[in-house]
Enzyme design. Structure first.
Site, PDB file in Angstrom:
ATOM      1  N   GLU A  20      55.774  69.067  23.951  1.00 35.26           N
ATOM      2  CA  GLU A  20      56.091  69.761  22.468  1.00 35.26           C
ATOM      3  C   GLU A  20      54.808  69.850  21.603  1.00 35.26           C
ATOM      4  O   GLU A  20      54.327  68.831  21.118  1.00 35.26           O
ATOM      5  CB  GLU A  20      57.300  69.188  21.869  1.00 35.26           C
ATOM      6  CG  GLU A  20      58.671  69.388  22.575  1.00 35.26           C
ATOM      7  CD  GLU A  20      59.719  68.610  21.799  1.00 35.26           C
ATOM      8  OE1 GLU A  20      59.527  68.209  20.631  1.00 35.26           O
ATOM      9  OE2 GLU A  20      60.675  68.233  22.463  1.00 35.26           O
ATOM     10  N   ASP A  43      60.605  65.957   9.584  1.00 34.22           N
ATOM     11  CA  ASP A  43      59.722  65.081   9.899  1.00 34.22           C
ATOM     12  C   ASP A  43      59.609  63.783   8.982  1.00 34.22           C
ATOM     13  O   ASP A  43      59.651  63.822   7.866  1.00 34.22           O
ATOM     14  CB  ASP A  43      58.226  65.467  10.138  1.00 34.22           C
ATOM     15  CG  ASP A  43      58.239  66.773  11.180  1.00 34.22           C
ATOM     16  OD1 ASP A  43      59.285  66.791  11.905  1.00 34.22           O
ATOM     17  OD2 ASP A  43      57.675  67.835  11.022  1.00 34.22           O
TER      18      ASP A  43
END
Length: 253
Positions: A45, A56
């Site tokens: 990824e 995140d």
């Protein structure tokens, strides 16, 4: 058949690695991808850094901030990996937020991905309904698999809907928190993994968030097809050379 679909048919537990494009240095992107494949990783990824990465944790946020300071943009990333299929054969997925894709132009972005050899996209802030109504046909036109995220709070009805419009794997977020490594999964998470496995969805699941070592990788893949490691790998890159990537992968497997 898309490379992701082919990989998912292999009789093994899959290890997917996330890293932020342009980190630690702007021009590390292609080298990291090549070294990950050489080290035996199954999927990669590629994180497209964004200034407001909602899902995140601090490690990936810091890497995104640094990558943006280094000069990473959508166009720079595309230029860096335009020839990546000359050396890399495993599935490559771009993970990013929808705003940069919208700015680039969704169809232009998808077309570029097809030209380069990107197999799929993970867009945490693109609602599944909006994708299904407005963008699914475009993604399919360019052979891109869109990977959706589910969490412990996602309803069974929603999970079944996601499963019905997916044609790759479902990204199973291990907990309701942001990304980051942890020492192990508790009973609550294990029950969640088992509950989803028992749903017998048509798309396999790959677990992410909180995978950091062989223990958490093995715990996750007991109930799923594979697991994704992000924050722990970025921490490794922060303290080691990109030429030492194989040491990290050996530590996991």
């Amino acid at each position: 058949m898309n490379r992701i679909q082919t990989k998912l048919q292999e009789n093994k537990k899959l290890l997917s690695i996330y890293f932020t494009a342009g980190y630690p240095s702007l021009n590390d992107t292609a080298t990291i991808i090549q070294n990950l494949e050489k080290s035996g990783v199954d999927m990669i990824e590629i994180g497209l850094p964004f200034s407001d990465p909602l899902a995140d944790g601090p490690t990936i946020q810091a890497s995104s901030t640094q990558a943006l300071k280094n000069g990473m943009t959508t166009e720079v990333l595309f230029n860096q990996i335009k020839d990546i299929r000359k050396t890399v054969s495993i599935p490559l997925i771009i993970m990013g937020y929808f705003n940069p894709m919208l700015q680039y132009g969704v169809e232009a972005f998808c077309k570029k991905c097809e030209e380069i050899g990107i197999d799929g996209l993970i867009i945490p802030d693109l609602p599944v309904d909006v994708y299904n109504d407005q963008y699914k046909a475009t993604f399919e036109k360019y052979g891109l698999i869109n990977v959706f995220l589910i969490t412990p709070q996602t309803s069974a009805e929603r999970i079944n809907f996601i499963d019905s419009i997916s044609n790759g794997f479902i990204y199973m977020v291990s907990s309701a928190s942001v990304t980051g490594s942890q020492s192990g999964f508790g009973d609550e998470q294990t029950q969640y993994f088992k509950r989803i496995a028992d749903m017998k969805l048509k798309n396999p699941q790959v677990i992410g968030f909180g995978i950091s070592d062989s223990t958490t990788f093995n715990q996750a893949t007991q109930y799923a097809k594979g697991a994704i490691i992000g924050s722990a790998f970025i921490k490794f890159l922060s303290n080691n050379s990109v030429s030492d990537i194989s040491k990290f992968i050996t530590f996991i497997r």
